[in-house]
Design an enzyme around this catalytic site. Structure first.
Site: not given
Ligand code: ATP
Ligand code: MG
Length: 342
Positions: A111, A204, A207
């Site tokens: 990040k 991965k 968001k």
């Molecule tokens: P950001 O990019 O802002 O970090 P994010 O998409 O990673 O957002 P988070 O809010 O950080 O989302 O994570 C929320 C939950 O979703 C956590 O339990 C994380 O492990 C899960 N998660 C996030 N991305 C994935 C993915 N690509 N596949 C499976 N689980 C995910």
């Molecule tokens: Mg995340």
């Protein structure tokens, strides 16, 4: 007693990765555990968030939890910043965790990117806040996606070091075994613990990915879902007949994994039906499947976001119930570390 804690950042629209890696499993866990599901707004501000958007997204994520089947009367649903224990215990976790531990965290490296000097200090100590989130409730199980495994191990290390450092005072506080914080266990389950970007099979789904075409949002309509799946990166070969062959092709593997997760099948089961098929045909069926699962969730989210008063009541009540658990634990922590209370 077994207690679940898990959270999602209000950093944007929830996507298929959040749903399959986390929230879909949360719904099932409500049957056997006491569950606390949190919208982690304090984590969100480790990178810049527009204040008005942050509030809006906090309501939206709450609506997504409810729409996906989280039951706010059986479970606790709230936003992190409304319960002071998170910030209070995070400071203590900052003092227990070691720099060397944090220096190994891959999420910070990803990040912060190349401009590390310019990253917020909050982003660096993000895993300590996450440890505080879990330990403030003495949670025993933490359902997360695969990307959070390393942070959870750090939470375990912090719990253990706290128990060791303060052993004598923990025993004096009435814990004969010297264990104040249980070691939280990760629950990384389901067929899709790491959903990958639709544009790049090595990244991965997130968001925070700037490309809208990298992810399917829970609020996407049927046309958007179909368009994103049609445009998803693949290779020119038909689908293979074994998982071993599939694993050599990350983009193909990702789509088959998503199909399996959405239909509650295994990848083997999906390949049995689609071995030899062209992506054009497979993608068509995947779109229909995704629309049939996500459509009702998106519609319910829309209904809920139209009634912010209801969502806010859920969050207020959730925060009160969360605080009722965390505040007494925090009081004991303060006594253990030696804060004077007069
Ligand atoms: P950001 O990019 O802002 O970090 P994010 O998409 O990673 O957002 P988070 O809010 O950080 O989302 O994570 C929320 C939950 O979703 C956590 O339990 C994380 O492990 C899960 N998660 C996030 N991305 C994935 C993915 N690509 N596949 C499976 N689980 C995910
Ligand atoms: Mg995340």
């Amino acid at each position: 007693m077994n207690r679940i804690f898990s959270g999602v950042q209000p950093t944007g629209n929830l996507h298929l990765g959040n749903y399959l890696g986390a929230i879909r499993n949360w719904v099932k866990l409500q049957v056997d555990y006491d569950c606390i599901y949190c919208i982690v707004d304090m984590h969100a501000i480790t990178v810049w968030q527009d204040p008005a958007r942050l509030r809006e997204q906090t309501r939206e994520v709450a609506a997504a939890f409810l729409a996906a089947g989280v039951d706010a009367t059986a479970s606790i649903v709230f936003n992190q910043s409304q319960v002071p224990a998170h910030a209070q215990l995070a400071w203590i976790c900052n003092c227990v965790a070691r720099l060397g531990w944090l220096n190994r965290m891959t999420q910070f490296k990803e990040k912060a990117g190349k401009d590390r000097e310019n990253a917020s200090v909050g982003l660096y100590v993000y895993p300590n806040l996450m440890a505080a989130d879990i330990l403030a409730y003495r949670a025993t199980h933490v359902p997360v996606g695969d990307d959070q495994k390393q942070h959870l191990e750090l939470s375990r290390d912090i719990a253990q070091k706290f128990n060791n450092d303060f052993k004598v005072w923990i025993e004096r506080a009435g814990y004969a075994d010297g264990i104040f914080f249980p070691q939280p266990e990760s629950v990384i389950t389901g067929p899709a613990t790491r959903v990958m970007s639709l544009r790049d099979g090595s990244k991965k789904m997130s968001k925070s990915d700037p490309s809208e075409f990298s992810r399917i949002n829970l609020t996407d309509g049927a046309d958007e879902i179909a368009q994103k799946i049609r445009r998803a990166k693949t290779d020119p070969h038909p689908l293979p007949d074994t998982v071993a062959e599939l694993q050599k092709r990350p983009e193909a593997d990702n789509l088959v994994t998503i199909f399996a997760a959405l239909s509650d099948h295994t990848r083997e089961g999906v390949l049995k039906k689609y071995a030899g098929a062209q992506f054009s045909a497979f993608k068509k069926d995947l779109s229909d499947l995704a629309v049939s699962v996500l459509g009702p969730i998106g519609a319910e989210m829309q209904r809920l976001t139209a009634d912010p008063g209801h969502v806010e009541r859920v969050l207020r009540e959730g925060a009160e119930r969360a605080d009722a658990i965390a505040a007494p634990i925090m009081k004991q922590v303060e006594e253990i570390v030696g804060y004077l209370r007069v």
